[in-house]
Design a protein around this motif. Structure first.
Motif: not given
Length: 298
Positions: A113, A176, A123-128, A116-117, A120
């Protein structure tokens, strides 16, 4: 003459690899070495111990209730006649399995997690990170206690899954942050320009560069998981019966710690030794992998 001397001189030894250097630094630390030896001995006791005694952890000797240690029952018996040595090595085996599985699950989830956050972004960072922050505000111990009570009839692996689910968020945020820095490095940019896929870059270039932190975190997670299971067992939620762990043995023997000390102190002593050994190994790995952390220069 000079050429002859150069030819006769022994070839220079190849530079030691990183793994060799880390191992040498680790072995120079007496505390870390003592912790590693302690862990090896605990694993030997846990998995070879059941073969050293004729008693099973579930066998009941009705003629020896709360019997003190003797030649037949090395560590005595509990209130219903079960052999304390057999129960303790079984509990140690279960606690080691819980600690290792939780460490693998939580550290693996955090690395996936967090990497990837950070890589990428967007929005991927914000969602995770929203999901991570959401889990952080939950009272994890209370949730584990409530859910584990409903899982008492199932396997102890459900308890492992619960511990692993609530033990990875802080590590993910650190991974992250490290990934945000690493993705701007030249070797990551070069791989990206060469058309290497993002997940392959994460696997081949990002995660190896945060491996030292993940290894240290995993050692901490092992001890933390065993302590959490012990605390949970004290409230009546832990490894479901008839199986045992160090936590359930400590919880059941607490009331007899003064009158029948062998029912409590063997399990409690092994727990203290295990947590201390894990912390020593974790400190040694930190100093060996990162000499600038403060202890590696000794």
């Amino acid at each position: 003459m000079t050429a002859t001397l150069l030819e006769d001189a022994p070839a220079a030894a190849p530079a030691a690899g990183r793994a060799t250097v880390v191992l040498r630094r680790f072995l120079r630390r007496r505390g870390a070495l003592a912790g590693a030896v302690g862990l090896v001995l605990l694993f030997l006791l846990a998995f070879a111990g059941p073969y050293l005694t004729p008693w099973s952890y579930s066998h009941i000797d009705y003629l020896a209730l709360r019997q003190a240690p003797d030649a037949h029952h090395w560590w005595g018996t509990n209130r219903i006649g079960q052999d304390v040595f057999a129960q303790t090595v079984r509990g140690l085996q279960k606690s080691l399995a819980i600690g290792l599985l939780v460490a693998v699950l939580s550290t693996g989830l955090a690395s996936l997690v967090g990497a990837c956050a950070g890589y990428f972004g967007g929005w991927t960072d914000r969602a995770l990170m929203f999901f991570v922050d959401l889990l952080l505000i939950f009272p994890s111990f209370l949730i584990i206690a409530v859910v584990s009570a409903r899982l008492r009839s199932s396997s102890w692996l459900g308890l492992v899954a619960l511990f692993g689910l609530f033990a990875w968020m802080i590590t993910a945020r650190v991974v992250r942050s490290m990934t945000l820095s690493l993705k701007e490095r030249e070797f990551v940019r070069a791989a990206r320009f060469m058309g290497v896929g993002p997940f392959r870059i994460i696997w081949r270039h990002v995660l190896p560069n945060v491996a030292s932190f993940l290894i240290i975190d995993a050692t901490i997670q092992v001890g933390g998981a065993v302590m959490s299971e012990t605390a949970l067992s004290c409230f009546g939620f832990g490894v479901p019966q008839p199986d045992v762990s160090l936590g359930t043995l400590i919880a059941s023997g607490t009331s007899a710690a003064v009158t029948y000390p062998w029912m409590f102190f063997f399990a409690a002593g092994l727990l203290v030794v295990f947590v201390l050994a894990v912390n020593l190994v974790g400190d040694g790995l930190r100093d060996a992998l990162d000499p600038t952390s403060g202890g590696g220069a000794r």
